[in-house]
Structures are given as structure tokens and as C-alpha cells.
Design a protein around this motif. Sequence first.
Motif, PDB file in Angstrom:
ATOM      1  N   ARG A  82       0.826  -1.217   0.000  1.00  0.00           N
ATOM      2  CA  ARG A  82       0.000   0.000   0.000  1.00  0.00           C
ATOM      3  C   ARG A  82       0.856   1.263   0.000  1.00  0.00           C
ATOM      4  NH1 ARG A  82      -4.575  -2.614   3.829  1.00  0.00           N
ATOM      5  NH2 ARG A  82      -5.872  -3.395   2.122  1.00  0.00           N
TER       6      ARG A  82
ATOM      7  N   GLY B 107      -7.693   0.230  -6.580  1.00  0.00           N
ATOM      8  CA  GLY B 107      -8.924  -0.386  -6.088  1.00  0.00           C
ATOM      9  C   GLY B 107      -8.707  -1.829  -5.678  1.00  0.00           C
ATOM     10  N   ALA B 108      -7.943  -2.563  -6.471  1.00  0.00           N
ATOM     11  CA  ALA B 108      -7.666  -3.963  -6.153  1.00  0.00           C
ATOM     12  C   ALA B 108      -6.833  -4.082  -4.879  1.00  0.00           C
ATOM     13  CB  ALA B 108      -6.948  -4.636  -7.317  1.00  0.00           C
TER      14      ALA B 108
ATOM     15  N   ARG C 290      -6.598  -1.849  -2.422  1.00  0.00           N
ATOM     16  CA  ARG C 290      -7.378  -1.388  -1.265  1.00  0.00           C
ATOM     17  C   ARG C 290      -8.389  -2.433  -0.799  1.00  0.00           C
ATOM     18  NH1 ARG C 290      -7.048   3.802  -4.068  1.00  0.00           N
ATOM     19  NH2 ARG C 290      -5.456   4.975  -2.962  1.00  0.00           N
ATOM     20  N   SER C 291      -8.814  -3.289  -1.699  1.00  0.00           N
ATOM     21  CA  SER C 291      -9.795  -4.303  -1.320  1.00  0.00           C
ATOM     22  C   SER C 291      -9.148  -5.549  -0.700  1.00  0.00           C
ATOM     23  CB  SER C 291     -10.642  -4.715  -2.533  1.00  0.00           C
ATOM     24  OG  SER C 291      -9.865  -5.454  -3.445  1.00  0.00           O
ATOM     25  N   LEU C 292      -7.834  -5.599  -0.726  1.00  0.00           N
ATOM     26  CA  LEU C 292      -7.151  -6.757  -0.143  1.00  0.00           C
ATOM     27  C   LEU C 292      -7.330  -6.794   1.371  1.00  0.00           C
ATOM     28  CD1 LEU C 292      -3.739  -6.804  -2.048  1.00  0.00           C
ATOM     29  CD2 LEU C 292      -5.681  -8.347  -2.366  1.00  0.00           C
ATOM     30  N   GLN C 293      -7.500  -7.993   1.860  1.00  0.00           N
ATOM     31  CA  GLN C 293      -7.577  -8.195   3.304  1.00  0.00           C
ATOM     32  C   GLN C 293      -6.219  -8.702   3.773  1.00  0.00           C
ATOM     33  OE1 GLN C 293     -10.863 -10.849   3.624  1.00  0.00           O
ATOM     34  NE2 GLN C 293     -12.344  -9.318   2.956  1.00  0.00           N
TER      35      GLN C 293
ATOM     36  N   PRO D  30      -4.877 -12.260   1.723  1.00  0.00           N
ATOM     37  CA  PRO D  30      -5.603 -12.288   0.449  1.00  0.00           C
ATOM     38  C   PRO D  30      -5.647 -13.698  -0.141  1.00  0.00           C
ATOM     39  CG  PRO D  30      -3.501 -11.167   0.204  1.00  0.00           C
ATOM     40  CD  PRO D  30      -3.657 -11.490   1.647  1.00  0.00           C
TER      41      PRO D  30
ATOM     42  N   GLN E 297      -7.429 -12.932  -5.383  1.00  0.00           N
ATOM     43  CA  GLN E 297      -7.158 -11.508  -5.151  1.00  0.00           C
ATOM     44  C   GLN E 297      -5.717 -11.169  -5.531  1.00  0.00           C
ATOM     45  OE1 GLN E 297      -8.341 -11.502  -0.985  1.00  0.00           O
ATOM     46  NE2 GLN E 297     -10.004 -10.054  -1.472  1.00  0.00           N
TER      47      GLN E 297
ATOM     48  N   THR F 146      -5.428 -10.999  -9.235  1.00  0.00           N
ATOM     49  CA  THR F 146      -6.020  -9.762  -9.756  1.00  0.00           C
ATOM     50  C   THR F 146      -5.051  -8.595  -9.612  1.00  0.00           C
ATOM     51  OG1 THR F 146      -8.257 -10.520  -9.284  1.00  0.00           O
ATOM     52  CG2 THR F 146      -7.956  -8.140  -9.492  1.00  0.00           C
TER      53      THR F 146
END
Length: 144
Positions: free
Chosen positions: A67, A104-105, A107-110, A113, A117, A120
Motif C-alpha cells: 500500500r 482499487g484492487a 485497497r480491497s485486499l484483506q 488475500p 485476489q 487480480t
Amino acid sequence: MFHVPSHRRYIRWMRILVALLAVGTLIALAGCGGDDKPAYCSDRSSLESSVKELANITRNTGLSGLRAQLGEVESDATALVDSAKSDFPEQTSAIRSSVDTLAGAVRSLQANPSAQQAATVATDAAAVVGYVSDFTSASSSECD
């Protein structure tokens, strides 16, 4: 004590001084022009570097490292798009779009992942690399 030069001598010295100043100004201006590259060339180099650093993200740097590096990529992409969009509208639009998609991809990671994910994010990062490469090719005549 103080010698006042004759009027003719004064005029001659003033002409020499003006000529020297004019030559100095021309030399300074010649140093500033001609070989200058557009601002987007340095912005391009910055983006290329920050994109390359994405490849150095490891399991040890983790999601926070990814990030953080994405923040650098976004910042450098914004600078490049702002400086080059009038000269390269298609390429800068593609860069902006691909960076937004990657962001966006990411930021959506937990924290852990899934393989899907991660795939992607890898695909989106590859798209960014491709569009930056396209811009590099398109701007090579101005920047290289």
C-alpha cells in the motif's frame, strides 16, 4: 584621491560593460534552452522507478509495504498525467485508469488475500507496467 575618468573613457567602459553583460546573458540563456526536456520526462522517470519498486514487494514488506508503494505510484502517476496529458492524452488516460484499477484492487485486499485476489493485483500491476511502457515509447523522442 579619487580619479574621475574622462567622458570618452567612461562611455567606452560603459559600452564594454554592456557588451559583457549581453554576452553573459546570452550564455546563460543558451545554457537554459535547447537541451531542456519537458517536465513530463522527469515525471516519467519517477513513475518508472516507483512502478519497478512494486516488484520488490515481498512477503516481509507485506500489505502495508504494498500500500505504501502504491501511494508512491499514484503520486508519480498523477504528476505524469498532469504534466503530459495535453501532449499524450491517450497514454496518460490509460495510465490513470490502470493505476486507479490497481489501487482499487490493492485497497480491497484483506490481511490474508486469496490466490484470486493476489492474481487480480498481479494482473492489474502488469497493466500499469504495460501502459507506462507505452508512454515511455511514445515520449522517447522528447525524453531520451
